[in-house]
Every structure is written in structure tokens, then in C-alpha cells.
Design an enzyme around this catalytic site. Sequence first.
Site, PDB file in Angstrom:
ATOM      1  N   HIS A   1     -10.318   2.990  -0.911  1.00  9.79           N
ATOM      2  CA  HIS A   1     -10.487   2.588   0.485  1.00  9.79           C
ATOM      3  C   HIS A   1     -11.301   1.298   0.512  1.00  9.79           C
ATOM      4  O   HIS A   1     -12.314   1.191   1.189  1.00  9.79           O
ATOM      5  CB  HIS A   1     -11.145   3.702   1.305  1.00  9.79           C
ATOM      6  CG  HIS A   1     -10.434   3.974   2.578  1.00  9.79           C
ATOM      7  ND1 HIS A   1     -11.052   4.242   3.762  1.00  9.79           N
ATOM      8  CD2 HIS A   1      -9.096   4.005   2.863  1.00  9.79           C
ATOM      9  CE1 HIS A   1     -10.151   4.430   4.716  1.00  9.79           C
ATOM     10  NE2 HIS A   1      -8.955   4.289   4.186  1.00  9.79           N
TER      11      HIS A   1
ATOM     12  N   HIS B   1       0.816  -1.205   0.000  1.00 10.17           N
ATOM     13  CA  HIS B   1       0.000   0.000   0.000  1.00 10.17           C
ATOM     14  C   HIS B   1       0.858   1.267   0.000  1.00 10.17           C
ATOM     15  O   HIS B   1       0.572   2.225  -0.700  1.00 10.17           O
ATOM     16  CB  HIS B   1      -0.910  -0.033   1.230  1.00 10.17           C
ATOM     17  CG  HIS B   1      -1.922   1.058   1.270  1.00 10.17           C
ATOM     18  ND1 HIS B   1      -3.092   1.014   0.540  1.00 10.17           N
ATOM     19  CD2 HIS B   1      -1.945   2.233   1.945  1.00 10.17           C
ATOM     20  CE1 HIS B   1      -3.785   2.102   0.762  1.00 10.17           C
ATOM     21  NE2 HIS B   1      -3.122   2.871   1.607  1.00 10.17           N
TER      22      HIS B   1
END
Lengths: 231, 731
Positions: free
Chosen positions: B90, B44
Amino acid sequence: MKFGVVIFPGSNCEQDCYYAIRTVVGQPVEYIWHQDTSVKGFDAVVLPGGFAYGDYLRTGALAKFSPVMRAIADFAKKGGLVIGICNGFQILAEAGLLPGALLRNVGLKYLCKFEYLRTETTHTDFTNLMTKGQLLRIPIGHGDGNFFADSETLERIEDHDQAVFRYADAHGRVTPEANPNGSLNNIAGIVNEQRNVLGMMPHPDRAYESILGSADGKLIFESMVNALVTK
Amino acid sequence: MTVTDEVLTLHNLTESEYQKILAILKREPTITELGIFSVMWSEHCSYKSSRVHLRRLPTKGPAVLQGPGENAGIIDIGDGLAVAFKIESHNHPSFIEPFQGAATGVGGILRDIFTMGARPIAAMNSLRFGPLDKQQNKRILEGVVGGIAFYGNCFGVPTVGGEIYLADCYSQNPLVNAFALGIFEKDKIFYGRASGLGNPVIYVGAKTGRDGIHGATMASAGFGEDAGAKRPNVQIGDPFMEKLLLEACLETMHKGLIVGIQDMGAAGLTCSSCEMGARAGTGVELDLDYVPQRESGMTAYEIMLSESQERMLLVAEKAKEKEVFEVFHKWGLDAVTVGRVTSDGLLRVRHHGQVVAEIPNGALADEAPLYQRPLLPPKATLSSRLDDHSFLDGCPPALIETFLSESNDWNKLLKLTVASPNLCSRRWAWQQYDHMVQSNTVVGPGSDAAVIRVKGTKKALALTLDGPAYRVARNPREGAKMAVAEACRNIVCSGGRPVAATNCLNFGNPEHPEVMWQFSEVVDGMAEACSFFFTPITGGNVSFYNETFGGDIYPTPVLGMVGLIEDISFVTRSSFKKAGDSIVLIEPVTRRVGKVDLEDERAVQNLVASAIRDRLVESAHDLSEGGLAIAVAECCYSNVERAAIGAEITIPSHLEVRKDLFGEFSSRVLLTTRKVAELRQRAEQMGLTFHNLGKVGGNRLILNYESVKLVDISTDELESAWSGGLPKLLS
């Protein structure tokens, strides 16, 4: 005519009101900080929309304790013009400057859309440039706009011609289908008995130029200027 | 501390990554250091699987002031103004806790924008869910939409557009991609740099709690049966706090009090401090005892890795520390000096008087491992059965069969189609979003592109999100080109010129060679089309590990395109304007499905752009899912300016009825005009096919095919089927 736009922590329509008044209506305008203790020098005060204090407790429940609210109450008592839009209406109701309360929308969801408003009275400092029954297209944007008052208060509001705007359909009919949030008697905006304090859920500060879909909201600010000039 | 295999697994670190850590530190890491490495080197934060590919994307152009690598990309829009914009995913948090996951996704992207000094003026979102016949998918969709509304509405940014798409592969792995755009003067850009030796490092905003610890590592792994147990990893959003943070940060910037600023998003205090140090080539020393904490007894590990929301780290000029505090206190916010800038290039962390971490900033921010993972074209690809009608993907099987059957009740079929899951109105969702605050919204949600005016100029911005997942799944390279082509076409149809884009690349597990092949193909397709249309990618986000129980999602790139409308009078809507206007279809001579010819696409876009500029066009709508019949129907529905309006057109026959009505051919637009001859001449000069289909008017939609009347339906009836589609699926 000098307008003041109040900023509470969490207000988010103050710039729209400021821009509409300064650029479109062409009047001087300044911001008023929520901790100010005076509104001296202003001819009219605007409580803008937003989420004062996050609206986490109950809309307007904390904002009414801001120091500026005491000054605004005095200002209103002396006949000063006060308009509360959306969250501003909720704060005025919570502070007791207007009767009734704003509850959760019947659909339980926040709603952002254009509505037709029927002008019910022109005998206010906010509607003097309109004709009775005139339809305005002004958008709403709220989750708690369901106007409620006990039957006695509601009767008083109606008897004293205090309901200024009602939600209507495109033909001006006040019907249950045209009511977006469950407000009693389709009420979208009311004035106090002295008729110098207006609270309304729809946003004239989002409908002041045709490019935004409607310029009808301008009439409300211009009526205020008109009232102040002729006073 | 003994670093066992188990400890490494818990931190998602491999043995070779651990060896690299040992080589950097020349000693064993403390547990805090191990935590710091694990988040900074997570997929990430480090893009370790994607970086080698992302380099192939075009990132430069005359309008680009800031490309990838900062909190957001920035482009010059003239008049001394610039806009910062970015899209971010998200996905994982939104599966575990839909409302808060989506809310904090919005909060995160807004912070990325105002961190740079820009005031957010528009938000959009691209959402993917599993079919709504499953209760869990309904719950996720309602939660996500509610969370976006909760955060954006309170913060005061208009959510002006987006897309919702349903397909089976998103059942256990919804996608929530949030886009935001902000505006500022182009000489007032702020960067995340910790410069100036001895300058104070100041922590502002919400207090630190235990929420979100290891959020970045969670987003770097797939989900199994323990997904529910990860709920405590999801952060809780406070949009009111963020609104105060916005105003206070912008005020300190305008007063010239700070030299660098970065939000604490993924990997929290760790990421913001080491990245700011790395960019400036400095060291950062933190004393965690000063960090405002919401819970007692937090360890250094927890404080460094917490992903509590609504926090920022800023570096101020030494002499202006007090003034910074004053601004934040005025807004009722915490502001505390927690460290200072040093010259040694190290991130040094103290807790209770002891040094608990000491790592070179550069090692964390720039020296993460880089993987050239194996690529392999998948053996089995998606069936070609729905190629002509991709909107059917994700529809209930019964609907697919009805649609593809030999039925010839075209009225009924059209009504069924407009109400189908991927074509019905998204009004139920976007009416919950405040899309008008800030009073700039000229064209709101539900159109090809959203349009917001730029106050103080005669300009406007056109914004769109496009992610044709089915097309990409069928052919990643072509699908990615189609995403770019469609995004540009949407901008052009609204009266603008595409300027630059941001991308959110949602993929499955990068350790699957098939997924990495898809990724590589998508990057190549996107690079080719973005170069062709001169729309550089100024930043974005990669989200891997979108898999649950071993199943990867469709490769889902989402493109956020920003266009400039030079004069607000060029703004063109997709809806039909007035009775009597002629309806025309423009398309390339060769029809293509599932792929796009870029030269043809450019010709169509050039025609539309020049026709709008020369005032030949009343409305312009791009044809996509559901083809011509759906596009015409969409142009009839009511909008903020008028009630529903009818039309009568004759559809040119080409192959067979179903394809001519609903076929999804590339590079087509539907225009209305009052100057048919002039427009025809211009289209034919450009080598395009021009069909004069019919006229706007009445209150019925009538579709003729050769001499047969196929559809004759009241537009009110059609619109209520369309707008009732989503509420019905959710009820």
C-alpha cells in the site's frame, strides 16, 4: 461453576477468555450476546477486552447502553462475580459499576508489553489464592489505561483497600518508572466496595500458559472458582 | 462521448489499449465503461508488465492447496487445518496520507484472508522509509506505524513481526507491505466465484462514497509535484466495521449460506463483480440504484470505481438470501441484493433504469494487454563501498565515515553501531502493535521469526519477512536468492521447516528498461532459490511505479515465508538462554559477501534443523546485517523471559578486525549449546566450519580478538543505546 463471556460489537478478546476458562481453568463457559437482557444461570461474568463500538466516541461510552449491562448491574448488586479486563474495565467504569475513569496513556500511544503487578490485597474473590505483595507478570495492551479518579474518590479507594493491583518493577517496588500509562498511584486494577466486581487493564487472558510468557493470569480465574466453590 | 487523447491520459490508457477496447466492444465505450476498463487494465489490477515474468516462479508443491490467482494462497498444515496468507503493498496511499494509507493497507490484506473463510491470526509488515534526519520522513514513519496499530489493534489481529529499513531512495516513496495469515479447516475454503444462475449478488458492509476513486490507477503511476492533490484518492479505514464484517462473513460461511465471496479492494465493485463472474464463467448484472451510498448524486462511474473500504460482494443461494440478511443485521451491517448471476458472461450495469455498461467479464479480468517490456542492465550500479556493512546504507554520512575510519575504540564503535538507524531496536514501533491478542504468540516481534501456536494441536507456525534491498540493488539476482535463503534460515533457526512463501515485489517504473531488467533478474533469482528450498510462491503482489520526480527506488522484493514447527517443544529463540551455555558459530568453509551458495546454505540449515530436533541447541540466531558482533549483542538483550545477560567470546581472526566483527558473510548462524563436542562433530561431518567462541554469562559483553580484548561493555549500557536508537532519531 458457569462463566459467561460477554460479546459486544468490537470485542476481540472474548475467545481468549473463553479458551482460558474452558481449557486451562477447566470450567464451563458460554458467550453472552450484548443484546441479551438476562445473565441468569451464570455464576460469574467476564467483560473481555477489545474495542466495543470501535471506541470511536470514548472507551465504553456506548457499550454501557447495551441491554446486557442492566442485567449485569443487577447481577453485581446481588453479589455476582464480575471481572472486566481492559476494555471491560473501561466499560465497568463508564457504567458506574467501578469508581474512576481510564484516560489516554500519558505517552499518548497504545502500548503492548509485559508488566509486573503487585498484589495489594488478597481479600477479594479474584486474589484469594495469592499472597499479599505477590508479583504477577501479566501483559497490557491498551491506549487508554491511565487510571484517574478525583482525590476524594481516590482516597476512598485506598482507604477501603480497593486497589487490587499496582504496576511495579521486577523487585516489586511501586515506582514512577514502573508506571506504563500514568495511572494514579500506579493502579492497574480495582474492586468495588462490595469486592465482587474487578476491573483491570492488564490481560490475565493472555498469560495463562507458560508458553505465552507467563501463566500468572490463571491465578485470577482460579481465585474466582475458589470463591464460588466456597460460597 | 468523445474519447480524446486527454480523456485517455486521465485514465492512464494508451491509444493501442483503447483500440483493443473498441475491438472488444465493437463500439465506442461509455464513460463508465472506459473507467471500468482503465482500472481493470491498470498495472495494479492486471499485472500487464509483470505477468510474463511471474510465470517463471514455482507455485506448486505437495502442501499447496491454492496457488496464485485467488485472494490468497493456501497451504495444508495437517490435522485437517490449512492457512491462507498473502502480502500486499500500500505504498502510494501511504506516501500521500501515511496514517490512513497504512491503515487501509492492513484492512485490505485482512479482507483477502477472511474472504476465503479463514480467521486472521497473525499480521506482519515490512516498511521502508527515507532517513529520519528529514522531517517529512519522520512524519511518514510515525503516521504509518500509527495507522497499522490503529487498524490491527482494533480488528483484533496480533501484529507479530516485521521489518523497518531506511535508505535514501525511499524518501519520496515509502514502502508499506502488509502481510496477513488466517487459519481454517481445509475443507471449508471459499472462493470468489459467482456461480448459480439467478443467484442474488449481495453487497455487504460500509456504504459507498467518493473516496479512493481511481486508487488502482494512482498506484500505477509515479508521483510528481501534484502528490498532495491526490490526497482525496486515499480511502479512510474503519477497523470496527471490518471486525463486524469478519464475524458476519464467517458466520454466513459456517452456516453454508453463500456460494462465493470477494472483497472490494482495488477497483471496488468493478473488480469484485467481474472477477467473480470471470472465474465462474458467468455474467453479473448489477443495479446501482440499490448500492448503499454515503453521498448523494453519485454517478455510475463513481459508484463502480469507488474504493471505499470494508465492503464485500457475495453470492448467496437464492433460497438463503433472507438468512444472509439476518446474520448481517444481527451484526448491525448493511446487506442489500444489488444484482444477480446471469448466463451471458457479461458485466451489465444499470443505473436509473438505463444500461450504462455492458462488457464481457472475461475481457476485463483475463484479456488485459500483456507487455513484454524491454530489459536493459543499468549502466551505473550502486557503489560497492558498503558491501561488507550494508547496514550503513541509509546512515548519516558522518556515521559512515566514523565507522569506516581507522578508529580503534571498539567499545565506542559497537555502541554507535547498535544505535545506528538500520540496526537499532524497532521496539518503539512494535510496542504500539497489539502482538498478543488471540493468545497464541510464543515468539513476538524482534526475533528472527515470529512463532504462533496452533490451538488444539501441538504445532506452531513460524513467520518471517525479508527484503534485503541493498543486496538486491547491488545484484538483483543474487539479492533475491539471499532474501529466500535468509527467510528460510530464520524459519529454521526458530525450530521450523519452511513450507511456502508470498512475495511483494516493489519496483520503479516498468517503462524504464533498467527497472524491468531488475524485475526479471529478481524473479529468476527468487525462482531458483524457491525451487531449491521447495518453498513455492503461493501468491503476492507487484507494485510498480515506485518513483518520485523520475527517481526509481531500489528494487525491493519482500518475501513472506511461512514455516511449520511440528512440535511446539522445538521452538527456539534467538536470545541466549542461560549462563554457562557455549556460544558457537557455524559457517560454510568459503566466506561470501553479497551472494549465497545454495548448497552451503542448505548444509547450514540442515545442521541447525537436525540439532534443534535432537535437543542439542539452546538458542539459534541467524547472522545478517552487522555480522557477528551485532548478532552476539542481539542475543544478550533482555526479552520476555529474562533480563539482559552477558557473554564473553573470542572472535576468530580471518582478514581484518572490522570485517571479522561486522562483516556480513552469508549463511552463518550463532548457536548456544550444552553439547559442544556432539555439535562440533555433526557440523564437521556436514563439511561446515565450527568455531567454539566462548560462553554466556555475567552482565558484560566481552569481545576478544586473538589475545586482545576489543570490547568490554555492560550489557545494560549496550541495550539502552540499542533501544534508545529509534526514539532518538524520531525526537
